[in-house]
Design a protein around this motif. Sequence first.
Motif: not given
Length: 300
Positions: A176-194
């Motif tokens: 679960g923690h690994q998944a959260v880390t990956l998803l947050v990192a992917g979101a941060n690397a994305s240019s779309i935040h909202d």
Amino acid sequence: MTRTGIAGLALCGALLLAACQRTPSSAPAANASCVQADTPEAAVTLVVDALRNDALETIPCRAVPPAMQDKLELAWREDRSRWPIAELPLSSKLPAVLVALNGPAAETKLRLAFDHQFAGQTTELQSAARGLGLFAVRYIQKESTYQPDQRAHYANLIVALSDWSSHAPLGDRTLGHQAVTLLVAGANASSIHDDAGLHNAGMRGALRGLTPLYRNAKQALAPYGLSLDEILSSVEARLQDRNGDHARVHVHYLVHGEPVDSDIAVERRGGHWYLSGMLADAEQALATSATPAAPPTPGR
């Protein structure tokens, strides 16, 4: 993040498969020029190749004729359409997911939320996911906005996903923690935040901007026994029948070892073949968005 939120996020990722399939051969490179299908089978394979190769930006030019692409881009920028993202069930939840993943201290908050709500509760989560699957099947079977082919395909896919969820270690804290880390990192690397980011980027820009999150979501699902790339690579497509500019392609692939079969309608326009379901949805998006607003009522 609720139980259905996490299950829905996984379901959304997996349902990227739902509109299209691929054959194992002749997959183009992720940065290949956009091409359109010369055969009924290619109408299926080209879109899924884009998914397997993380080339989301190329989906519009593979899925609809050139004359429609700029119209869809304009409709997106004017907030009159979110095609092709709107193809996905639960797509309306995407802006909220983006906000959660990009919020202050998102990784810490989401890890704590996982520990509080999910850690050590695999049995309960498996049961909840099965229940969500039953609900989703009933919803899709009754939802009139989906084409008949799409309803049948989504239902078959969800049944297979429910079987996967009944065996997956959904409450494992480390995963679960690994998944959260990956998803947050992917979101941060994305240019779309909202949602504003989706609007400002436009259709092609949003698909390009969401690619890091999509890529990391695939990585997050793999340790749970659901590899989207393996699923995509398992798909076989063959011509079922053809009548002039209309044809049906039979597709077969494996989800967690369970077979999913469906017949997909395709059609030829301007010398190229396209998925009928995606075409119809794109046309509906344009038709709806092109409807002029009603004139103001006198006296108001």
